[in-house]
Design an enzyme around this catalytic site. Sequence first.
Site, PDB file in Angstrom:
ATOM      1  CG  HIS A 149      -5.856  -2.119   1.005  1.00  0.00           C
ATOM      2  ND1 HIS A 149      -5.453  -2.569   0.205  1.00  0.00           N
ATOM      3  CD2 HIS A 149      -4.877  -1.789   1.927  1.00  0.00           C
ATOM      4  CE1 HIS A 149      -3.823  -1.683   0.336  1.00  0.00           C
ATOM      5  NE2 HIS A 149      -4.038  -0.744   1.591  1.00  0.00           N
ATOM      6  CD  GLU A 197      -5.885  -4.593  -2.834  1.00  0.00           C
ATOM      7  OE1 GLU A 197      -6.093  -4.590  -1.564  1.00  0.00           O
ATOM      8  OE2 GLU A 197      -5.175  -5.317  -2.906  1.00  0.00           O
ATOM      9  CB  SER A 224      -1.068   0.204   1.276  1.00  0.00           C
ATOM     10  OG  SER A 224      -1.377   0.926   0.908  1.00  0.00           O
TER      11      SER A 224
END
Length: 535
Positions: free
Chosen positions: A437, A331, A217
């Site tokens: 995520h 995600e 990320s």
Amino acid sequence: MTRAKNFSKWSAAALSLGLGMGLGVVPATPASAQPGPTGSTVVSTTHGKVRGSVDGHVRSFRGIPYAAPPVGERRWRAPEPAATWTGVREATAPGAACAQPQGLPVGVPSTDEDCLYLNVTTPTETDGKRPVIVWIHGGSLMYGTGDMYGPERLTTGGAVVVSMNYRLGVMGFLSDPSLPGADGLGIQDQQAALRWVRANAASFGGDPKNITIMGQSGGGYSVCDHLASPLSAGLFDRAVVQSAPCATGGTRTEAEAKADAERVVAAVGCEKDRAACLRKTPVTELLKAYGAFNEPRPVAGTTLLPLSPAEALRTGRFHRVPVLVGVNHDEERGRVLGQELAPGASPMKPEEYEPAIREQFGDRADAVLQRYPLSRFTSAGEALATVRTDATWSVPTLDTARLLSRWTPTRMYEFSERDTPWFKGYPAPSFDPRAQHMAELPYLFDLALFENVKDEQTGFRDRMLRTWVGFAASGRTSWPAFLGGRGYVQTLSSEAWQRADFTDDHGYTFWKSFGDPVPSLRCAPPDSGTVSRRA
């Protein structure tokens, strides 16, 4: 950046809740490791000796300074070398977290500016040629610390693992004309840490000629920046990019960055004699002025980053090292679930799905609704998460792999595990989080944020660890390189370790028919806004 009008409200809801076997080195399976000795150990570095700890099969050294404290007149200046020391420095506790706001479990609330420290975890037995993995933590470049991520499993698998703290948010990315170069200090800090690693890896049993940068990320976008930055030349040999499509992220424009800076300057009353005033302003005031919902990024068109990562990859003007790039299958589920779990909120109602799509996609909404009818899904939240995952994560990650593979050896994966750990201590979600995520991280690190990986998934976790360490060792994986328009994408799950039907699964042709970019509500990666702990 064009922000959807309801981004702040929507993100605030989510944020208010708190937040194959690799080739090359074939290490022992972490689960099979037997207990080893305990005690202390001393290593000589370029700055002096450090004493770490020994626990079983790993040696740990924490809180080693890699740059001088960026305080006083050094605030908002490029990192300078750390001072040397005599005697033996204790390295058994991590350094302070860099200054960051309160409220998110992925972060550590802090007002410390003396924070440029790193951690080294290494096998107790080494031939001096272990691959070195430098982990760049996520957190939207706003939150987090390196020591949050326990690397012992990667180390037991055969790698030397380094993590670092770097300046975040307002302290690392403030783009004011009175502070030249301050718009990318977080990336410059990482470069300073990488120089330290090159110089000292051998002392910890690592191969200084085999360094892999790895990030997820916000940390993954940092890896994108290092691939594109001329100032990162020679500092690494491979790269792992997790949940960070370089094709759409990694930098922002000068206008966007300066608008943030003007807002901060006005809030703290530093319109006159700006640099001196800002350097004297307490960090608590700066953090408050900057806020918790920003998306700091370095600015493209500078000495640090002449080109954005997307343009660098498109033109081939980047460091052509082997790259492992990947995305999680689901995600956006974490973001949508975080919104549902916010105080006073509830799961998305079916009648709310179509308006949400129309607000985001405008005149393209009819086509999106036809492609993703609510009847396909068990809930409106799951449907919305699927649309946003495909549009803003899956498609640009495939574009990233395509751009990379034109110039350098590239492997792509999709983490698709369906039975993943949920956030520890949080209410049960209304639909399965699956490969949301951050979901891959508990399989690579020990993370207190998540529930434990299930015992029956130990073999799958070890296979992932072997893959990551194997790539760091050799630049290869057990699956083929990504080549051509429909390049190979590997599914990683306990049920399937095989080629993914990625383009059809995520509607790649459908989304590309709209052209670039796909409109999105995502302005900051959801590692900063998945869920937060209730008070």
